[in-house]
Design a protein around this motif. Structure first.
Motif, PDB file in Angstrom:
ATOM      1  N   LEU A 101       4.937  -1.187  13.134  1.00 17.55           N
ATOM      2  CA  LEU A 101       4.994  -1.411  11.693  1.00 17.55           C
ATOM      3  C   LEU A 101       5.924  -0.414  10.989  1.00 17.55           C
ATOM      4  O   LEU A 101       6.572  -0.761  10.012  1.00 17.55           O
ATOM      5  CB  LEU A 101       3.582  -1.397  11.098  1.00 17.55           C
ATOM      6  CG  LEU A 101       2.770  -2.640  11.513  1.00 17.55           C
ATOM      7  CD1 LEU A 101       1.289  -2.472  11.211  1.00 17.55           C
ATOM      8  CD2 LEU A 101       3.293  -3.896  10.820  1.00 17.55           C
ATOM      9  N   SER A 102       6.009   0.809  11.517  1.00 16.71           N
ATOM     10  CA  SER A 102       6.969   1.761  10.927  1.00 16.71           C
ATOM     11  C   SER A 102       8.395   1.263  11.116  1.00 16.71           C
ATOM     12  O   SER A 102       9.260   1.513  10.283  1.00 16.71           O
ATOM     13  CB  SER A 102       6.859   3.142  11.578  1.00 16.71           C
ATOM     14  OG  SER A 102       5.602   3.700  11.336  1.00 16.71           O
ATOM     15  N   LEU A 103       8.620   0.581  12.242  1.00 14.46           N
ATOM     16  CA  LEU A 103       9.975   0.103  12.528  1.00 14.46           C
ATOM     17  C   LEU A 103      10.307  -1.175  11.769  1.00 14.46           C
ATOM     18  O   LEU A 103      11.470  -1.534  11.659  1.00 14.46           O
ATOM     19  CB  LEU A 103      10.150  -0.155  14.034  1.00 14.46           C
ATOM     20  CG  LEU A 103      10.088   1.065  14.953  1.00 14.46           C
ATOM     21  CD1 LEU A 103      10.186   0.653  16.414  1.00 14.46           C
ATOM     22  CD2 LEU A 103      11.200   2.053  14.612  1.00 14.46           C
ATOM     23  N   THR A 104       9.300  -1.879  11.285  1.00 17.49           N
ATOM     24  CA  THR A 104       9.592  -3.197  10.728  1.00 17.49           C
ATOM     25  C   THR A 104       9.120  -3.409   9.290  1.00 17.49           C
ATOM     26  O   THR A 104       9.564  -4.346   8.639  1.00 17.49           O
ATOM     27  CB  THR A 104       8.973  -4.313  11.601  1.00 17.49           C
ATOM     28  OG1 THR A 104       7.578  -4.059  11.749  1.00 17.49           O
ATOM     29  CG2 THR A 104       9.621  -4.369  12.972  1.00 17.49           C
ATOM     30  N   GLU A 105       8.214  -2.585   8.798  1.00 17.57           N
ATOM     31  CA  GLU A 105       7.692  -2.794   7.438  1.00 17.57           C
ATOM     32  C   GLU A 105       8.123  -1.647   6.538  1.00 17.57           C
ATOM     33  O   GLU A 105       7.855  -0.478   6.835  1.00 17.57           O
ATOM     34  CB  GLU A 105       6.158  -2.812   7.458  1.00 17.57           C
ATOM     35  CG  GLU A 105       5.555  -4.005   8.117  1.00 17.57           C
ATOM     36  CD  GLU A 105       5.165  -5.072   7.104  1.00 17.57           C
ATOM     37  OE1 GLU A 105       4.805  -4.710   5.966  1.00 17.57           O
ATOM     38  OE2 GLU A 105       5.247  -6.251   7.459  1.00 17.57           O
ATOM     39  N   ARG A 106       8.727  -2.019   5.438  1.00 17.11           N
ATOM     40  CA  ARG A 106       9.118  -1.003   4.452  1.00 17.11           C
ATOM     41  C   ARG A 106       7.893  -0.217   3.986  1.00 17.11           C
ATOM     42  O   ARG A 106       6.837  -0.808   3.765  1.00 17.11           O
ATOM     43  CB  ARG A 106       9.663  -1.710   3.222  1.00 17.11           C
ATOM     44  CG  ARG A 106      11.132  -1.960   3.249  1.00 17.11           C
ATOM     45  CD  ARG A 106      11.471  -2.927   2.125  1.00 17.11           C
ATOM     46  NE  ARG A 106      12.852  -2.744   1.717  1.00 17.11           N
ATOM     47  CZ  ARG A 106      13.267  -1.756   0.928  1.00 17.11           C
ATOM     48  NH1 ARG A 106      12.411  -0.906   0.417  1.00 17.11           N
ATOM     49  NH2 ARG A 106      14.539  -1.640   0.631  1.00 17.11           N
ATOM     50  N   HIS A 107       8.019   1.056   3.811  1.00 17.49           N
ATOM     51  CA  HIS A 107       6.984   1.931   3.237  1.00 17.49           C
ATOM     52  C   HIS A 107       5.760   2.153   4.127  1.00 17.49           C
ATOM     53  O   HIS A 107       4.876   2.899   3.757  1.00 17.49           O
ATOM     54  CB  HIS A 107       6.494   1.415   1.868  1.00 17.49           C
ATOM     55  CG  HIS A 107       7.607   1.189   0.901  1.00 17.49           C
ATOM     56  ND1 HIS A 107       8.514   2.172   0.591  1.00 17.49           N
ATOM     57  CD2 HIS A 107       7.991   0.095   0.200  1.00 17.49           C
ATOM     58  CE1 HIS A 107       9.397   1.702  -0.267  1.00 17.49           C
ATOM     59  NE2 HIS A 107       9.111   0.441  -0.511  1.00 17.49           N
ATOM     60  N   TYR A 108       5.699   1.471   5.279  1.00 19.48           N
ATOM     61  CA  TYR A 108       4.498   1.657   6.111  1.00 19.48           C
ATOM     62  C   TYR A 108       4.333   3.121   6.516  1.00 19.48           C
ATOM     63  O   TYR A 108       3.250   3.699   6.395  1.00 19.48           O
ATOM     64  CB  TYR A 108       4.550   0.766   7.356  1.00 19.48           C
ATOM     65  CG  TYR A 108       3.300   0.867   8.202  1.00 19.48           C
ATOM     66  CD1 TYR A 108       2.187   0.082   7.924  1.00 19.48           C
ATOM     67  CD2 TYR A 108       3.221   1.770   9.261  1.00 19.48           C
ATOM     68  CE1 TYR A 108       1.031   0.181   8.683  1.00 19.48           C
ATOM     69  CE2 TYR A 108       2.070   1.879  10.018  1.00 19.48           C
ATOM     70  CZ  TYR A 108       0.983   1.084   9.735  1.00 19.48           C
ATOM     71  OH  TYR A 108      -0.164   1.199  10.484  1.00 19.48           O
ATOM     72  N   LEU A 109       5.419   3.708   7.003  1.00 19.04           N
ATOM     73  CA  LEU A 109       5.341   5.081   7.487  1.00 19.04           C
ATOM     74  C   LEU A 109       4.947   6.049   6.356  1.00 19.04           C
ATOM     75  O   LEU A 109       4.116   6.936   6.545  1.00 19.04           O
ATOM     76  CB  LEU A 109       6.678   5.494   8.112  1.00 19.04           C
ATOM     77  CG  LEU A 109       6.721   6.870   8.766  1.00 19.04           C
ATOM     78  CD1 LEU A 109       5.732   6.976   9.913  1.00 19.04           C
ATOM     79  CD2 LEU A 109       8.131   7.182   9.277  1.00 19.04           C
ATOM     80  N   GLU A 110       5.537   5.823   5.195  1.00 21.54           N
ATOM     81  CA  GLU A 110       5.191   6.640   4.028  1.00 21.54           C
ATOM     82  C   GLU A 110       3.692   6.552   3.721  1.00 21.54           C
ATOM     83  O   GLU A 110       3.033   7.560   3.506  1.00 21.54           O
ATOM     84  CB  GLU A 110       5.892   6.071   2.797  1.00 21.54           C
ATOM     85  CG  GLU A 110       7.065   6.832   2.279  1.00 21.54           C
ATOM     86  CD  GLU A 110       7.805   5.947   1.281  1.00 21.54           C
ATOM     87  OE1 GLU A 110       7.302   5.793   0.150  1.00 21.54           O
ATOM     88  OE2 GLU A 110       8.843   5.379   1.669  1.00 21.54           O
ATOM     89  N   ASP A 111       3.188   5.307   3.670  1.00 25.46           N
ATOM     90  CA  ASP A 111       1.763   5.110   3.366  1.00 25.46           C
ATOM     91  C   ASP A 111       0.891   5.776   4.420  1.00 25.46           C
ATOM     92  O   ASP A 111      -0.118   6.405   4.108  1.00 25.46           O
ATOM     93  CB  ASP A 111       1.434   3.605   3.313  1.00 25.46           C
ATOM     94  CG  ASP A 111       2.074   2.928   2.111  1.00 25.46           C
ATOM     95  OD1 ASP A 111       2.304   3.602   1.088  1.00 25.46           O
ATOM     96  OD2 ASP A 111       2.357   1.716   2.205  1.00 25.46           O
ATOM     97  N   LEU A 112       1.294   5.630   5.671  1.00 25.29           N
ATOM     98  CA  LEU A 112       0.514   6.200   6.770  1.00 25.29           C
ATOM     99  C   LEU A 112       0.484   7.727   6.677  1.00 25.29           C
ATOM    100  O   LEU A 112      -0.568   8.354   6.830  1.00 25.29           O
ATOM    101  CB  LEU A 112       1.127   5.757   8.102  1.00 25.29           C
ATOM    102  CG  LEU A 112       0.417   6.241   9.356  1.00 25.29           C
ATOM    103  CD1 LEU A 112      -0.950   5.564   9.486  1.00 25.29           C
ATOM    104  CD2 LEU A 112       1.258   5.947  10.602  1.00 25.29           C
TER     105      LEU A 112
END
Ligand SMILES: Nc1ncnc2c1ncn2[C@@H]1O[C@H](COP(=O)(O)OP(=O)(O)OP(=O)(O)O)[C@@H](O)[C@H]1O
Ligand SMILES: [Mg+2]
Length: 377
Positions: A141-152
């Motif tokens: 999801l970090s590689l494919t969804e915008r903002h996922y990594l930030e939220d995580l």
């Protein structure tokens, strides 16, 4: 996407190797301990700037050296870019550049190669602890969804602080001051995971049917919050409401236990299969045979490849590290057929023996590897 050249400097057992990689890919053959996995680890390092084996960066630096470096030239979708990553063991500093420019945060440069790695260790995705499956979801999801990594990252940070307050035995008021932030970031993480599993479970089942010659299997989200995967409506609103009510419900218990008891840090994925003969569904983590677990792990990676392909708008590079150990001939051949069908994807595959990798009608160039040196055959 394809990798056209690779340079490894003091990375694991490579001193200084420069490789020009054929557009269609290459089969790399070598005895145990010669550097096959290390080479793929280096390529994947350019995707997530961490070891896919979870090894600390220190271990990637060649024994007796201080700095390791990997550089790759990546082509695809009409452009080419150079991605480089270096780690200095003494300074404990990592430097990543894309076309010579250092991004503000390393997270901004994730996923620039577009690569999926199949590894024998993937079996732990099925047989191992929930943490490994969460890591899988987080990477995809970090590689494919915008903002996922930030939220995580935001969620993890708030969780740490909230848990510290709970451990210190502070009042409910002090603890719940963290709730809005926890719920906001955490609910986005959960909603993204929920959407991903929902959109991928049919293709997971289809991949398993294909590899395992018709066997049925299912991929399910097993969230910490009591969410119904089927329920329609806005996922995020629903997750927020559920998260809030679960925090209220567990408030006393978390005071006693000194930790946050619900949320995405406790999510899991479940893989189930119809067991032979009885028509009953079993949890593959508990009841799967070695081969069934491996098959499910391969199917998860194939689904990851589908996700990346949609995000990139082109084929991801496929890395296959000795994946056929422990699979019967039929399953191995059907996986190879999938790889063949993925053409024009570039495929880099390793095996101890050339006979294991009759790929693309034997058209793939073969290299041998010994003691960290690569030679074309
Ligand atoms: N930091 C390092 N510096 C030098 N050598 C290292 C380092 N880390 C690992 N190695 C060496 O790399 C070798 C392992 O390489 P690798 O895991 O790539 O083998 P492999 O070819 O994949 O073997 P197998 O077929 O058993 O999977 C080991 O001999 C190990 O000692
Ligand atoms: Mg290996």
């Amino acid at each position: 996407m394809y990798l056209s050249s690779l340079r490894l400097t003091n990375f694991r057992n490579f001193a200084d190797e420069r490789l020009t990689i054929p557009r269609e890919g290459v089969a790399i053959v070598g005895d145990n301990g010669q550097g096959k996995t290390n080479l793929l680890e280096a390529i994947y390092y350019l995707e997530i700037f961490r070891s896919f084996r979870g090894a600390p960066d220190d271990q990637l630096v060649r024994f007796g050296e201080d700095v390791c470096r990997v550089e790759g030239l990546v082509g695809g979708a009409g452009e080419a870019r150079t991605i480089a990553a270096a780690y200095d063991r003494r300074a404990r500093r990592k430097k990543v550049t894309v076309d010579g420019v250092e991004p503000d945060r390393i997270g901004d440069a994730l996923g620039r190669v577009g690569v999926v790695m199949f590894s024998p260790a993937d079996v732990a995705l099925v047989s191992g602890s929930p943490a490994g499956r969460r890591r899988f979801l987080d990477i995809v999801l970090s590689l494919t969804e915008r903002h996922y990594l930030e939220d995580l990252q935001r969620y993890r940070q708030i969780l740490l602080q909230r848990n510290a307050v709970l451990r210190a035995g502070e009042s409910t008021a002090l603890v719940s001051a963290w709730n809005p932030g926890l719920v906001r970031a955490g609910s986005r993480v959960v909603a993204a995971r929920l959407r991903w599993v929902r959109s991928r479970r049919d293709s997971f089942a289809a991949r398993i049917r294909e590899i395992a010659n018709g066997s049925d299997a299912a991929l399910e989200f097993d969230p910490s919050l009591p969410l119904d995967e089927e329920e329609s409506g806005d996922d995020l609103d629903r997750v927020v409401a559920t998260f809030e009510s679960e925090l209220a419900r567990t408030a006393d218990r978390e005071q006693r236990r000194g930790a946050t008891l619900v949320g995405p840090h406790r999510d899991d994925l479940r893989m189930r299969a119809a067991s032979g003969g009885h028509g009953e569904w079993v949890d593959l983590r508990v009841y799967g045979s070695g081969g069934q677990q491996r098959t499910a792990a391969v199917a998860l990676r194939m689904v990851e490849a589908d996700t990346l392909r949609e995000r990139l708008g082109s084929e991801p590079v496929i890395l296959l590290d000795d994946v056929f150990a422990e699979l019967d001939v039929g399953r191995s051949q059907r996986i190879l057929r999938w790889v063949d069908r993925e053409a024009p994807a570039q495929v880099i595959i390793t095996a101890p023996k050339p006979a294991d990798i009759e790929l693309r009608g034997g058209a793939l160039p073969v290299w041998s590897i010994r003691g960290g040196h690569v030679e074309s055959l």
